[in-house]
Design a protein around this motif. Structure first.
Motif, PDB file in Angstrom:
ATOM      1  N   TYR A   4       0.809  -1.076   0.067  1.00  0.00           N
ATOM      2  CA  TYR A   4      -0.063   0.000   0.083  1.00  0.00           C
ATOM      3  C   TYR A   4       0.846   1.236  -0.049  1.00  0.00           C
ATOM      4  O   TYR A   4       1.945   1.154   0.521  1.00  0.00           O
ATOM      5  CB  TYR A   4      -0.903   0.026   1.011  1.00  0.00           C
ATOM      6  CG  TYR A   4      -0.312  -0.329   2.705  1.00  0.00           C
ATOM      7  CD1 TYR A   4       0.280   0.508   3.477  1.00  0.00           C
ATOM      8  CD2 TYR A   4      -0.406  -1.566   3.144  1.00  0.00           C
ATOM      9  CE1 TYR A   4       0.958   0.273   4.426  1.00  0.00           C
ATOM     10  CE2 TYR A   4       0.019  -1.831   4.236  1.00  0.00           C
ATOM     11  CZ  TYR A   4       0.743  -1.108   4.980  1.00  0.00           C
ATOM     12  OH  TYR A   4       1.173  -1.153   6.257  1.00  0.00           O
ATOM     13  N   CYS A  25      -3.944   0.679  -3.609  1.00  0.00           N
ATOM     14  CA  CYS A  25      -3.317  -0.685  -3.783  1.00  0.00           C
ATOM     15  C   CYS A  25      -2.505  -0.802  -5.202  1.00  0.00           C
ATOM     16  O   CYS A  25      -2.998  -0.052  -6.148  1.00  0.00           O
ATOM     17  CB  CYS A  25      -4.119  -1.876  -3.694  1.00  0.00           C
ATOM     18  SG  CYS A  25      -5.011  -2.059  -2.130  1.00  0.00           S
ATOM     19  N   MET A  31      -8.181  -4.151  -2.349  1.00  0.00           N
ATOM     20  CA  MET A  31      -7.975  -3.363  -0.877  1.00  0.00           C
ATOM     21  C   MET A  31      -9.005  -4.103   0.020  1.00  0.00           C
ATOM     22  O   MET A  31     -10.038  -4.326  -0.173  1.00  0.00           O
ATOM     23  CB  MET A  31      -8.247  -1.750  -1.011  1.00  0.00           C
ATOM     24  CG  MET A  31      -8.073  -1.105   0.421  1.00  0.00           C
ATOM     25  SD  MET A  31      -8.370   0.514   0.143  1.00  0.00           S
ATOM     26  CE  MET A  31      -6.783   1.074  -0.669  1.00  0.00           C
ATOM     27  N   LYS A  33     -10.842  -2.676   2.758  1.00  0.00           N
ATOM     28  CA  LYS A  33     -11.092  -1.353   3.347  1.00  0.00           C
ATOM     29  C   LYS A  33     -11.448  -1.157   4.777  1.00  0.00           C
ATOM     30  O   LYS A  33     -11.790  -2.257   5.424  1.00  0.00           O
ATOM     31  CB  LYS A  33     -12.277  -0.752   2.451  1.00  0.00           C
ATOM     32  CG  LYS A  33     -12.137  -0.798   1.025  1.00  0.00           C
ATOM     33  CD  LYS A  33     -13.208  -0.113   0.234  1.00  0.00           C
ATOM     34  CE  LYS A  33     -12.840  -0.025  -1.250  1.00  0.00           C
ATOM     35  NZ  LYS A  33     -13.977   0.498  -2.090  1.00  0.00           N
ATOM     36  N   THR A  34     -11.336  -0.175   5.607  1.00  0.00           N
ATOM     37  CA  THR A  34     -11.587   0.275   6.538  1.00  0.00           C
ATOM     38  C   THR A  34     -13.147   0.866   6.538  1.00  0.00           C
ATOM     39  O   THR A  34     -14.008   1.109   5.615  1.00  0.00           O
ATOM     40  CB  THR A  34     -10.874   1.355   7.308  1.00  0.00           C
ATOM     41  OG1 THR A  34     -10.971   2.701   6.536  1.00  0.00           O
ATOM     42  CG2 THR A  34      -9.295   1.124   7.252  1.00  0.00           C
ATOM     43  N   ASP A  38     -10.885   3.803   1.799  1.00  0.00           N
ATOM     44  CA  ASP A  38      -9.584   3.708   1.484  1.00  0.00           C
ATOM     45  C   ASP A  38      -8.761   4.674   2.385  1.00  0.00           C
ATOM     46  O   ASP A  38      -7.672   4.896   2.184  1.00  0.00           O
ATOM     47  CB  ASP A  38      -9.243   4.107   0.050  1.00  0.00           C
ATOM     48  CG  ASP A  38      -9.597   5.428  -0.330  1.00  0.00           C
ATOM     49  OD1 ASP A  38     -10.334   6.264   0.695  1.00  0.00           O
ATOM     50  OD2 ASP A  38      -9.648   5.887  -1.312  1.00  0.00           O
ATOM     51  N   GLY A  40      -7.056   5.482   6.386  1.00  0.00           N
ATOM     52  CA  GLY A  40      -6.498   5.140   7.495  1.00  0.00           C
ATOM     53  C   GLY A  40      -6.460   6.029   8.476  1.00  0.00           C
ATOM     54  O   GLY A  40      -6.043   7.310   8.235  1.00  0.00           O
ATOM     55  N   PRO A  51      -6.162   0.652   5.547  1.00  0.00           N
ATOM     56  CA  PRO A  51      -6.470  -0.230   4.874  1.00  0.00           C
ATOM     57  C   PRO A  51      -5.342  -1.479   4.415  1.00  0.00           C
ATOM     58  O   PRO A  51      -4.065  -1.000   4.696  1.00  0.00           O
ATOM     59  CB  PRO A  51      -6.780   0.206   3.589  1.00  0.00           C
ATOM     60  CG  PRO A  51      -7.030   1.836   3.798  1.00  0.00           C
ATOM     61  CD  PRO A  51      -6.037   1.868   5.108  1.00  0.00           C
ATOM     62  N   ARG A  52      -5.654  -2.649   4.137  1.00  0.00           N
ATOM     63  CA  ARG A  52      -4.456  -3.599   3.775  1.00  0.00           C
ATOM     64  C   ARG A  52      -4.721  -4.041   2.229  1.00  0.00           C
ATOM     65  O   ARG A  52      -5.777  -4.097   1.777  1.00  0.00           O
ATOM     66  CB  ARG A  52      -4.758  -4.810   4.554  1.00  0.00           C
ATOM     67  CG  ARG A  52      -4.762  -4.474   5.993  1.00  0.00           C
ATOM     68  CD  ARG A  52      -4.324  -5.900   6.854  1.00  0.00           C
ATOM     69  NE  ARG A  52      -5.246  -7.030   6.455  1.00  0.00           N
ATOM     70  CZ  ARG A  52      -6.337  -7.410   6.935  1.00  0.00           C
ATOM     71  NH1 ARG A  52      -7.106  -6.352   7.558  1.00  0.00           N
ATOM     72  NH2 ARG A  52      -6.979  -8.467   6.672  1.00  0.00           N
ATOM     73  N   CYS A  53      -3.791  -4.434   1.653  1.00  0.00           N
ATOM     74  CA  CYS A  53      -3.880  -4.931   0.158  1.00  0.00           C
ATOM     75  C   CYS A  53      -3.280  -6.126   0.240  1.00  0.00           C
ATOM     76  O   CYS A  53      -2.295  -6.699   0.573  1.00  0.00           O
ATOM     77  CB  CYS A  53      -2.936  -3.992  -0.632  1.00  0.00           C
ATOM     78  SG  CYS A  53      -3.558  -2.133  -0.775  1.00  0.00           S
ATOM     79  N   HIS A  59      -8.470 -11.582  -0.934  1.00  0.00           N
ATOM     80  CA  HIS A  59      -9.555 -10.815  -0.543  1.00  0.00           C
ATOM     81  C   HIS A  59     -10.567 -11.495   0.031  1.00  0.00           C
ATOM     82  O   HIS A  59     -11.226 -12.531  -0.439  1.00  0.00           O
ATOM     83  CB  HIS A  59     -10.048  -9.846  -1.780  1.00  0.00           C
ATOM     84  CG  HIS A  59     -10.662  -8.834  -1.272  1.00  0.00           C
ATOM     85  ND1 HIS A  59     -12.263  -8.855  -1.121  1.00  0.00           N
ATOM     86  CD2 HIS A  59     -10.333  -7.544  -0.731  1.00  0.00           C
ATOM     87  CE1 HIS A  59     -12.627  -7.721  -0.736  1.00  0.00           C
ATOM     88  NE2 HIS A  59     -11.568  -6.834  -0.489  1.00  0.00           N
ATOM     89  N   SER A 175     -10.898  -6.151   9.847  1.00  0.00           N
ATOM     90  CA  SER A 175     -10.031  -5.214  10.651  1.00  0.00           C
ATOM     91  C   SER A 175      -8.901  -6.143  11.415  1.00  0.00           C
ATOM     92  O   SER A 175      -9.119  -7.239  11.857  1.00  0.00           O
ATOM     93  CB  SER A 175     -10.219  -4.287  11.602  1.00  0.00           C
ATOM     94  OG  SER A 175      -9.377  -3.925  12.329  1.00  0.00           O
TER      95      SER A 175
END
Length: 277
Positions: A4, A25, A31, A33-34, A38, A40, A51-53, A59, A175
């Protein structure tokens, strides 16, 4: 490995999220998402929610729905569902959700932060865990009318998850600050100690305002001024009578002498209290 990059400089957030940044990403990644998409942020305690990619095939999306019962009918006067028994689907790598079964969650280890993560998928800001009756009879799913028998017959009655808990009240279920175990894995690890029954199903109530608050509506006629006050916390009405509240009216910043009498107004909600002057 997670990939990211920050798209914009850190900006001021709010009291809960003082520093925020936007992420994206790299090509070939998708992504996680939170609750703010997108974006954080850093929390006041020094922890982060970003967010994590992941690769597209890794996913994960958790879908939730809230199911009502005869003993636990959690709808408001407008008929909108604000709570119920939780069912979930885990969609991995672009699976077709229609081909997956709904699963119940066991309330072992369940906490209010996790309830909030569920409620945020339903359009609310917060949530709390609630007990479920031992005699749960499914009637309808959130946002739907009475379910046809063909649908209820297809509903999974099995547990899919247990020990769902989150460390913060600003997350989604995916999360990194939220943890859960597959029910089958818990049974394999702990045996009968991890076993759950129908009355152990996860259930939540959802709401937007977490703190105690009072909404006031003032009206008047030739003979009196009416101050209609309604107290609530976590979406539930609170009887204001025992709080011994007093109402003061000001005219040009000077208090008007009056005698306030509180009584319940029969034509409104039982918890509404009216001071008559």
């Amino acid at each position: 490995k997670q990939w990211y990059q920050r798209r914009v400089a850190i900006t001021a957030g709010d009291e809960m999220m003082p520093f925020m940044a936007q992420y994206f990403c790299d090509e070939g990644y998708k992504m996680m998402k939170t609750m703010r998409g997108d974006m954080g942020w850093c929390r006041k305690d020094g922890s982060m929610e970003i967010p994590r990619c992941v690769r597209s095939y890794e996913h994960v999306e958790i879908m939730f729905r809230l199911v009502n019962s005869k003993e636990m009918k959690m709808t408001n006067k407008a008929g909108n569902v604000f709570g119920g028994v939780v069912q979930a689907k885990e969609v991995i790598g672009g699976q077709n959700p229609d081909e997956l079964e709904w699963e119940y969650g066991c309330n072992d280890g369940f906490n209010d932060n996790a309830a909030g993560a569920i409620c945020r998928t339903q359009g609310f800001q917060h949530g709390a865990q609630v007990p479920v009756s031992k005699k749960v009879q499914l009637l309808k799913a959130a946002g739907m009318m009475a379910l046809p028998k063909s649908i209820t017959d297809d509903m999974s009655s099995s547990f899919g998850w247990t020990n769902f808990a989150c460390d913060h009240d600003d997350t989604l279920a995916t999360s990194e600050s939220c943890k859960a175990s597959r029910y089958g894995d818990a049974i394999a690890d702990k045996g009968v100690k991890a076993m759950c029954f129908s009355f152990d199903r996860m259930a939540v109530k959802c709401f937007n305002a977490d703190d105690f608050g009072i909404e006031v509506d003032v009206s008047f006629s030739k003979k009196k001024i009416i101050c209609n006050a309604q107290g609530s916390k976590q979406g539930s009405a609170i009887d204001l009578g025992p709080l011994n509240l007093q109402v003061k009216f000001l005219v040009d910043d000077e208090m008007v002498a009056d005698t306030s009498v509180y009584k319940k107004e029969k034509s409104t909600d039982d918890s509404a209290l009216i001071p008559l002057l």
